[in-house]
Design an enzyme around this catalytic site. Structure first.
Site, PDB file in Angstrom:
ATOM      1  N   SER A  57       5.451   9.232  -2.591  1.00  0.00           N
ATOM      2  CA  SER A  57       6.252   8.662  -1.498  1.00  0.00           C
ATOM      3  C   SER A  57       6.515   7.171  -1.638  1.00  0.00           C
ATOM      4  CB  SER A  57       5.577   8.937  -0.156  1.00  0.00           C
ATOM      5  OG  SER A  57       4.273   8.388  -0.124  1.00  0.00           O
ATOM      6  N   ASP A 347       4.462   2.025   8.218  1.00  0.00           N
ATOM      7  CA  ASP A 347       3.734   3.059   8.954  1.00  0.00           C
ATOM      8  C   ASP A 347       2.280   2.978   8.529  1.00  0.00           C
ATOM      9  OD1 ASP A 347       3.585   4.327   6.451  1.00  0.00           O
ATOM     10  OD2 ASP A 347       5.157   5.779   6.902  1.00  0.00           O
ATOM     11  N   HIS A 350       2.459   3.282   4.266  1.00  0.00           N
ATOM     12  CA  HIS A 350       3.436   2.651   3.377  1.00  0.00           C
ATOM     13  C   HIS A 350       3.754   1.216   3.797  1.00  0.00           C
ATOM     14  CE1 HIS A 350       4.191   7.064   3.372  1.00  0.00           C
ATOM     15  NE2 HIS A 350       4.224   6.862   2.070  1.00  0.00           N
TER      16      HIS A 350
END
Length: 762
Positions: A57, A347, A350
C-alpha cells in the site's frame, strides 16, 4: 470564457481553418510542456526511461480498486483529498505516494498509473506502471489473508506488461526500457506488523530471525526472477519503523501509546539481513545494481523529531481519531484534522503526502549514484531532460514526450472551449413545444437512473463502479451506472439538448457549473417504501429529498434567487421508483407480505409516492415526469428465480406492476387537479419495454431473456464483475445484466417515450 471570445477569428473563417489553428496552438503548447526538465542530475547519455513498481500500500496507485474481495482499498474520500482534482484514486494517502514522486523527481512523468487501471493507455507503458497491491507482502500468506495481489501475481502482471510493451514499441526498444528502467520494490511491512506480530500466524512456525530468513528467501527469488526478465536497476526499500505507526502504538504501545520497541527491533534484524542479501546478489548477478534503500532511519527521525521538520503531530494520523483508522475505517463519514501538513501520518498506517515528498527527494539524491556503472558516474554533470538522450548500444533514439494525464486533460479542455467558439449550441433531437425552455433535468430514483451516487457507499451491494460496467461508456469507464453505457438520465439530457451526461449529485468531482443544468439524486436499490432502501443500504426517498434541498441552497448561491426559481419551475423532474419495492421487498424477500396483500401494498406505495410529489412541488417543481414501473417479471433475474424451468416471465409480478401503475396514473390525475400549475405526467414504460422484451427480434435483438454479463441469468451489481465473461456482442441483447436493460434498449425507449409525452409539460 471571455479570453476565448476575444480570439481574432474573422466571422467568415472556415471551420477547417479554425481547426488547423487549434491544432497548431495545441502543438505549440505541447512543445512547451515537453521541454520541462527534472531536478535530478544524472550523466549525459544515461537514460532512466521508466519506473516500474512492485509492492504494497505504500506504493500502490490503484490496483486494488476493482478487487471487491479485499478491504485494502481506498478509492473513496477522504483518500486523495489533496490529489489533483481531489480525486480518490486508490492511493493510500491524502495525495501522491512514493511511486509518483520517484517518477516526478526523475523527470519521467507526474504520476505512475496502476497497471490494472481500466483507463491505462498504451502510451503509458513505455514510461512505467505500478503493479503494487495494498496488503501484499513477501510472505504469500500475507497477501492471501488480505486478498491482495501476491508477489507471484505481480510478477505475472509484469510478464504480461512486457508482452504489451513489445507490441507498442518493438522488441529492441522494449529491451532497452527493461534494462535501463528503475525498478522499485517495497514489501515487508505487512509481513512483519500483521502476519507475524498482529495475527501471530507465523509465530507458531518461526522465531523472528527464522521468519526474517523465510522472507529473504522469497524476496531473493523475486529479485532473481526480475533480473532474468531484464531488470538491472532495482531499488529495494527497507522496512520502515513499524513500531512507530499510530495503529501499532494503539494496539501494542500500552496506555501511553509508546513506540513498540520489539517490533522495531524485529524490523532492524530483517533490514540488516536484507542489506547483506542484496550485496550477495550483486556479486553473483552480472551487471546488476540492486540497491538497498534505507527508509527506516530517515523516517524514524521524522517521526521522533517531527517538530524539527515542521510537523506538530507525530503519533497520530489526520483521519478520524488518528489512532486506528485506516482504509474502510477512514471514510467520508470520518472527521479529518484541520491541516494535514501538520501531521506525519495521514491515517494510522500511512504517512502524509508531505512526508513522502520530503523523504523521496532526499533518498533519490543519496542513492542515485549506486544505480550507475563506473563509466556512467564519471559524467554526472547534466540535468535529465524528459526527452530520451542518444544511446550507443541500442537503435537510433526515438524522442518521446509523455504528458501527465492532468496536463493532457487540460489541453483537451482548451480544445473543447475553442471549438465551442466556432459552433452553435447543439440542439436536442426531441421537438419541444414553441417558446418552451427546459433548463435542467433533475432525477430521483433507483438503479435505472443512478449515475454514480452509490459509488462511495461501501456498505451497499448495489454498486457497479467496476468493470465490465461502463464498457461502452465514453472511455470504457465504469462510472457507477448500472449499464454497459449510458442510462436514461443521460439520454434524457442529451435528447433535450442540455448536455451529454447527467452527473451524480454525490460525485466528488461535481462542478458548481453543472448544478444549473441538472444532476441525479437516484440511488441503486431504493424505492418508495423506506424498507426497500433500508434493506439495500441505498439512499432512501427522504435522503434524496434532503440532497435536493441542499442542491437548491447551492444553486441559489451559484446563480441567485431569481434564476434558481426559474430553473426549478421549468426543469423536468423525473421520478423512477417502484421496481425494487414490488420485485424485491414484496415478492422476493416476502418482507411486506406479512402486512399487506398486493392491492393494499400498492396503496401503501402510492401514499408514499404522492407525498413525495407534493414535497418537491412545494420546493418549486412543476414539471414532474413519473415513470411507470416496468415489467419486472420479465427481467432475467426474476425469470431465473421464479419463472420455472422454462424461465418464463413471472406473471404474478407483472400483474402486481400493472395494478400499481393503474393506481399511480389515477393518483397523478388527482394531484394535477389539486396542485395549481402542476404538470405531473405519467409516462408508460411498461408496455413499450414489454414489447421490446417479448418481440425482441422485431427490434433487432437476438436474446431477450438473458443478460450479456456472465450466464445472463442472475448476475447483477457485485456478481457481474471483471471476473465474469461478457457476451460477444451486447447489441444482440435486450438486457445488460440480470436486471438492467442495455444502453441500446434505453436509446430506443427513452427518445420515443419523451417525444410522446413532452407536450404534456407545456
Amino acid at each position: 470564457m471571455g479570453l476565448f471570445m476575444k480570439l481574432p477569428f474573422p466571422p467568415h473563417l472556415a471551420a477547417s481553418s479554425l481547426l488547423h489553428f487549434i491544432l497548431l496552438l495545441l502543438l505549440l503548447i505541447f512543445d512547451i510542456v515537453c521541454k520541462t526538465r527534472a531536478v535530478v542530475k544524472i550523466p549525459p547519455n544515461v537514460s532512466v526511461p521508466a519506473v516500474l513498481v512492485f509492492g504494497d500500500s505504500i506504493v500502490d496507485t490503484g490496483n486494488n480498486n476493482n478487487n471487491l474481495g479485499t478491504t485494502a482499498r481506498c478509492n473513496y474520500p477522504p483518500y486523495g483529498k489533496d490529489f489533483k482534482g481531489g480525486k480518490p484514486t486508490g492511493r493510500f494517502s491524502n495525495g501522491k505516494v512514493p511511486s509518483d514522486f520517484i517518477a516526478e523527481e526523475l523527470g519521467i512523468k507526474e504520476y505512475v498509473p496502476a497497471y490494472l487501471d481500466p483507463h491505462l493507455q498504451p502510451g503509458e507503458l513505455a514510461t512505467g506502471v505500478c503493479f503494487a497491491s495494498g496488503g501484499a507482502g513477501y510472505d504469500p500468506f500475507t497477501s492471501q489473508s488480505a486478498s491482495a495481489i501476491p508477489l507471484s501475481g505481480q510478477l505475472d502482471l509484469f510478464k504480461e506488461y512486457i508482452g504489451k510493451l513489445r507490441g507498442v514499441v518493438g522488441e529492441d526498444r522494449a529491451k532497452f526500457i527493461l534494462g535501463n528502467s528503475l525498478y522499485v520494490v517495497v514489501f515487508g511491512s505487512n509481513d512483519i506488523s500483521n502476519t507475524y506480530f498482529l495475527t501471530r500466524v507465523r509465530q507458531l512456525q518461526y522465531d523472528f530471525p527464522a521468519y526474517a530468513d523465510f522472507l529473504l528467501s522469497s524476496a531473493s527469488n523475486f529479485f532473481k526472477e526480475l533480473y532474468g526478465l531484464g531488470a538491472r536497476r532495482i531499488a529495494v526499500f527497507s522496512a520502515p519503523p513499524l513500531g512507530c505507526l499510530p495503529s501499532q502504538r494503539t494496539l501494542a504501545g500500552g496506555l501511553e501509546r509508546k513506540i513498540v520497541v520489539n517490533i522495531n527491533n524485529a524490523v532492524q534484524i530483517y533490514n540488516s539481513k536484507l542489506s547483506k542479501e542484496l550485496d550477495s546478489l550483486n556479486h553473483n548477478l552480472q551487471d546488476s545494481r540492486i540497491v538497498y534503500i534505507d527508509v527506516y532511519n530517515p523516517l524514524f527521525d521524522i517521526i521522533v523529531n517531527y517538530n524539527k521538520y515542521g510537523y506538530k503531530v507525530g503519533d497520530k494520523g489526520c483521519c478520524g481519531t488518528g489512532t486506528i483508522e485506516v482504509v474502510l475505517l477512514c471514510n467520508r463519514f470520518t472527521p479529518l484534522c484541520p491541516n494535514d501538513l501538520e501531521y506525519v501520518f495521514w491515517d494510522s498506517f500511512h504517512p502524509t503526502e508531505s512526508v513522502y515528498k520530503r523523504l523521496i527527494a532526499s533518498l533519490i539524491g543519496k542513492y542515485l549514484d549506486k544505480f550507475l556503472s563506473k563509466k556512467e558516474k564519471k559524467a554526472k554533470t547534466t540535468v535529465l531532460s524528459m526527452k530520451l538522450p542518444a544511446f550507443s548500444s541500442s537503435p537510433p533514439p526515438v524522442h518521446y514526450c509523455f504528458l501527465p494525464s492532468t496536463t493532457f486533460k487540460s489541453l483537451v479542455r482548451l480544445t473543447v472551449l475553442l471549438l465551442v467558439v466556432s459552433s452553435n449550441k447543439t440542439k436536442g433531437a426531441v421537438e419541444l413545444p414553441p417558446n418552451v425552455s427546459v433548463p435542467a433535468v433533475l432525477v430521483f430514483g433507483d438503479s435505472i437512473m443512478d449515475t454514480g451516487n452509490n459509488n462511495n457507499n461501501l456498505i451497499t451491494s448495489a454498486r457497479c463502479n467496476f468493470s465490465p460496467y461502463g464498457q461502452d461508456f465514453m472511455g470504457g469507464i465504469p462510472t457507477g451506472r448500472f449499464c454497459n453505457g449510458k442510462v436514461p438520465s443521460d439520454i434524457l439530457v442529451e435528447e433535450l439538448g442540455i448536455k451529454e451526461f447527467l452527473p451524480a449529485y454525490l460525485d466528488p468531482n461535481l462542478q458548481l457549473s453543472e448544478l444549473a443544468t441538472g444532476v441525479c439524486f437516484a440511488s441503486g436499490g431504493s424505492g418508495y417504501d423506506p424498507l426497500t432502501s433500508q434493506t439495500a443500504t441505498a439512499i432512501p426517498l427522504s435522503g434524496q429529498l434532503d440532497m435536493f434541498k441542499e442542491y437548491i441552497v447551492k444553486l441559489k448561491g451559484h446563480v441567485g434567487e431569481d434564476r434558481t426559481n426559474f430553473i426549478l419551475a421549468n426543469a423536468l423532474f423525473f421520478v423512477v421508483l417502484g421496481s425494487n419495492d414490488i420485485s424485491n421487498t414484496y415478492f422476493l424477500s416476502h418482507l411486506r407480505e406479512l402486512q399487506y396483500d398486493v392491492p393494499t401494498y400498492s396503496d401503501f406505495m402510492l401514499n408514499l409516492a404522492s407525498n413525495f410529489f407534493k414535497e418537491i412541488y412545494q420546493l418549486g417543481a412543476r414539471r414532474i415526469a413519473v415513470l411507470s414501473a416496468p415489467p419486472v417479471g420479465c427481467v432475467p433475474f426474476h425469470r431465473t428465480l421464479s419463472g420455472g424451468i422454462a424461465r418464463k416471465c413471472v406473471q404474478k409480478y407483472n400483474n402486481a406492476v400493472v395494478l400499481f401503475n393503474d393506481k399511480l396514473l389515477k393518483e397523478i390525475n388527482s394531484l394535477n387537479q389539486n396542485l395549481p400549475n402542476s404538470r405531473i405526467v405519467y409516462l408508460d414504460v411498461y408496455n413499450p419495454l414489454l414489447d421490446i422484451i417479448v418481440n425482441h427480434q422485431k427490434y433487432g435483438y437476438k436474446v431477450g431473456d438473458r443478460g450479456c454479463c456472465g450466464t445472463g441469468n442472475l448476475e447483477v451489481a457485485l456478481t457481474c464483475n471483471h471476473l465474469d465473461a461478457t457476451c460477444s456482442n451486447v447489441l444482440d441483447y435486450v438486457f445488460w445484466d440480470g436486471f438492467h436493460p442495455s444502453e441500446s434498449v434505453y436509446k430506443k425507449l427513452v427518445p420515443a417515450v419523451l417525444q410522446k409525452y413532452i407536450y404534456q409539460f407545456a
